[in-house]
Design an enzyme around this catalytic site. Structure first.
Site, mmCIF file in Angstrom:
data_model
loop_
_atom_site.group_PDB
_atom_site.id
_atom_site.type_symbol
_atom_site.label_atom_id
_atom_site.label_comp_id
_atom_site.label_asym_id
_atom_site.label_seq_id
_atom_site.Cartn_x
_atom_site.Cartn_y
_atom_site.Cartn_z
ATOM 1 C CE1 TYR A 51 -4.731 -2.199 5.111
ATOM 2 C CE2 TYR A 51 -3.580 -0.119 4.776
ATOM 3 C CZ TYR A 51 -4.217 -1.228 4.260
ATOM 4 O OH TYR A 51 -4.343 -1.389 2.897
ATOM 5 C CB SER A 90 -0.851 0.008 1.272
ATOM 6 O OG SER A 90 -1.457 1.278 1.464
#
Ligand code: NAI
Ligand code: BGC
Length: 268
Positions: free
Chosen positions: A166, A153
């Protein structure tokens, strides 16, 4: 199906019943790969992906496994070999968010996110690497003995308040990916990361569903559009192909410029 550069190859894509994983599975199949479409809970959605691949002339099966469970993962790779006889590509895509302010974050939510996003990539990559090493290069099929793509990401480099579990999982993926790339390169296994920006999927529905939210999100994207699963699917298919044979141990960002510090465009 114009570019069949993955013909004769087979792939596992984890979390392939939804969002980016679905986009990646469809793109790999369109490039000629046979697919194991892994799903966690949603058999119907996985079957729809399989049907779409078969309707387009490809080959695919759906398979349930929780990527955070060692036994599930081993069972999935054994099943892949039983069905397809060999394996060429792993896309570690499965992932989730459990967001909370740092001081309110429960250990369960920390462990679930790390267990799926990071440990899941470890468990799947280890099984794939064992198969690739044993198999070696399949001449005429691919220049590499195997390819592992790790869905990271922009949050492997952009800190994210309220999402520390995350962001920690994605930061972890970065050095996990580079370290196994270094270790496995002599065995002709390529390992690459993909760092998507905001892609329109269920994981970030709150960030694009209302016009107000979308307008706010677009201030973070210089290219001024939200990404689509196909944007990532096409990149994954290319990275898995021999066209990208000299690429290993790096993350390719596909983010419309989100990592370009857009706040500095008229400031600083
Ligand atoms: P999504 O929610 O549509 O898909 C996530 C998939 O992972 C689902 O199929 C889900 O069932 C599966 N999954 C979750 N836990 C699992 C488990 N334990 N075992 C097996 N499968 C499991 O979300 P999206 O956006 O498609 O996410 C896919 C990947 O892309 C994730 O790793 C996410 O972190 C990453 N990503 C997403 C971005 C976005 O903006 N949508 C941006 C950057 C990265
Ligand atoms: C997250 C999304 C977010 C995107 C950009 C992804 O890793 O899962 O929720 O929209 O990064 O911030």
């Amino acid at each position: 199906m114009d570019n069949q550069n993955l013909k004769g190859q087979s792939a596992i894509v984890t979390g392939a019943d939804s969002g980016i994983g679905k986009g990646v599975a469809l793109a790999l199949a369109q490039a000629g790969a046979k697919l194991l479409v892994n799903y966690f809970h949603n058999l119907q959605a996985a079957n729809e992906v399989v049907s779409q691949i078969i309707d387009e002339g490809g080959e695919a099966i759906a398979y349930q496994a929780d990527v955070s469970k060692e036994h599930d993962v081993q069972r999935m790779f054994a099943h892949h070999l039983d069905v397809f006889g060999s394996m060429d590509i792993l896309v570690n895509n499965a992932g989730l968010q459990k967001d909370a302010k740092f001081v309110d974050m429960s250990l369960d939510d920390w462990n679930t996110v790390i267990g799926t996003n990071l440990t899941g990539q470890f468990l799947c990559s280890r099984e794939a690497a064992k198969i690739f090493i044993q198999q070696g290069i399949r001449k005429g099929i691919s220049k590499a003995a195997g390819k592992i793509i790790c869905m990271s990401s922009v949050h492997e480099v952009i800190p994210w308040a309220g999402h520390v579990n995350y962001a920690a999982s994605k930061g972890g993926i970065s050095l996990f990916m580079k370290s196994i790339a270094q270790e496995l390169a002599p065995q002709k296994i390529r390992v690459v990361g993909i760092g998507p920006g905001a892609i329109q999927t269920p994981i970030n529905r709150d960030a694009w569903e209302s016009p107000e939210a979308l307008t706010k999100l677009l201030t973070l994207i210089p290219y001024n559009r939200i990404g689509q699963p196909e944007d990532i699917g096409k990149l994954a298919a290319w990275l898995a192909s021999d066209e990208a044979d000299y690429i290993t141990g790096t993350t390719i960002f596909a983010d419309g410029g989100m990592t370009l510090y857009p706040g500095f465009a008229d400031n600083g």
